[in-house]
Write a protein that holds these residues in place. Sequence first.
Motif, PDB file in Angstrom:
ATOM      1  N   SER A 153      -4.643  28.410  -9.067  1.00 46.47           N
ATOM      2  CA  SER A 153      -4.574  29.361  -7.954  1.00 46.47           C
ATOM      3  C   SER A 153      -5.726  29.151  -6.987  1.00 46.47           C
ATOM      4  O   SER A 153      -5.569  29.329  -5.783  1.00 46.47           O
ATOM      5  N   SER A 154      -6.902  28.735  -7.490  1.00 49.28           N
ATOM      6  CA  SER A 154      -7.999  28.546  -6.539  1.00 49.28           C
ATOM      7  C   SER A 154      -7.800  27.282  -5.721  1.00 49.28           C
ATOM      8  O   SER A 154      -8.261  27.184  -4.591  1.00 49.28           O
ATOM      9  N   ARG A 155      -7.052  26.332  -6.297  1.00 47.79           N
ATOM     10  CA  ARG A 155      -6.750  25.137  -5.532  1.00 47.79           C
ATOM     11  C   ARG A 155      -5.718  25.464  -4.453  1.00 47.79           C
ATOM     12  O   ARG A 155      -5.759  24.958  -3.354  1.00 47.79           O
ATOM     13  N   LYS A 156      -4.800  26.353  -4.817  1.00 50.03           N
ATOM     14  CA  LYS A 156      -3.713  26.681  -3.905  1.00 50.03           C
ATOM     15  C   LYS A 156      -4.190  27.617  -2.805  1.00 50.03           C
ATOM     16  O   LYS A 156      -3.741  27.540  -1.670  1.00 50.03           O
ATOM     17  N   TYR A 157      -5.068  28.539  -3.151  1.00 49.02           N
ATOM     18  CA  TYR A 157      -5.534  29.520  -2.162  1.00 49.02           C
ATOM     19  C   TYR A 157      -7.045  29.444  -2.010  1.00 49.02           C
ATOM     20  O   TYR A 157      -7.753  30.345  -2.461  1.00 49.02           O
ATOM     21  N   PRO A 158      -7.552  28.361  -1.406  1.00 48.59           N
ATOM     22  CA  PRO A 158      -9.013  28.239  -1.282  1.00 48.59           C
ATOM     23  C   PRO A 158      -9.617  29.379  -0.476  1.00 48.59           C
ATOM     24  O   PRO A 158     -10.753  29.788  -0.712  1.00 48.59           O
ATOM     25  N   GLU A 159      -8.839  29.937   0.478  1.00 48.43           N
ATOM     26  CA  GLU A 159      -9.380  31.025   1.301  1.00 48.43           C
ATOM     27  C   GLU A 159      -9.621  32.286   0.479  1.00 48.43           C
ATOM     28  O   GLU A 159     -10.492  33.083   0.779  1.00 48.43           O
ATOM     29  N   ARG A 160      -8.861  32.450  -0.599  1.00 43.48           N
ATOM     30  CA  ARG A 160      -9.068  33.610  -1.451  1.00 43.48           C
ATOM     31  C   ARG A 160     -10.396  33.488  -2.186  1.00 43.48           C
ATOM     32  O   ARG A 160     -11.194  34.430  -2.225  1.00 43.48           O
TER      33      ARG A 160
END
Length: 295
Positions: A148-155
Amino acid sequence: MTSVTTKNRVQEYLVIHSSDPVLNASEIGRTVGTSRQRVCQILDSIGETRHKRQVKALRHRCPVCEIPISRNAKHCKEHSVKRQERKEGFNYLCRSCSQYKPLEQFAKSNRHFSGYETRCLICKAEWQRRYNQTRKGKESHLKANRRSSRKYPERVRAYYQVYKSVRSGNLVPAEQCEERGCRDTNVRASHTDYNKPLEVRWLCALHTRRTDTPRVSHVSSKLETQFRGYIFEQIDHTNSATRWINALKRYYCQSDISYSLLIDAINSPEPIPGLGRQFKIKARRFLDSIIKSLD
Ligand SMILES: [Zn+2]
Ligand SMILES: [Zn+2]
Ligand SMILES: [Zn+2]
């Protein structure tokens, strides 16, 4: 050529068993010393059908219209009883603890027909806690986090900003959940837009889940969109561009790509993970096309 001899041996077997009504592929495999799959392949290729299982007629039928249905169904799709939709303000049965609880105590779920899980939040949390302590649970937790952190770096970026601001004292967590009527003091930051990392509401675990969090509020830069479009339309109709963009961002620790980044990557003497020869060729062509369009 081992496959030829295997095929020959299977054919020999068939000559011996030419009058058998049914063939057992596993047994043939054991006899000739190969896998069942290989035997099936060979039998298929020579047009043999005796090894195929006959599909048994479905014995289960809809009691209303007699249409064949699957083993676990009670009725066909048309005649199945429609369950009532769940409504806010009513109590529902938890399948795990067998207690009736208000709808807020059930997590939303796309997998379930009713739109909610069958276990209440407390039961679910209990199960999750136990699962997380197992080796498999730990591994899958770590994997999911990374994914998920790879997919949503902005998060990740947004939460890091909050973390930094709280530590430096610029942002002060609320004493209790900001949802009206909720007194929970165990609060966390909840974003409505990851591009505004410090605009947060402080909510309890339940209300964090209840508010509609932004799915992906990440807006691709113009260059990124251009690059993706160029690779997809002009070159190979694959999503390679997305993979490359992610590899670039990871390698250079950037949240956006730029022309200089692309040029750097193309000319990089050391290999960059995820970016091979294909990337260099195609990225170069992309840059050429841009330069041409400027002329
Ligand atoms: Zn029916
Ligand atoms: Zn329960
Ligand atoms: Zn709350």
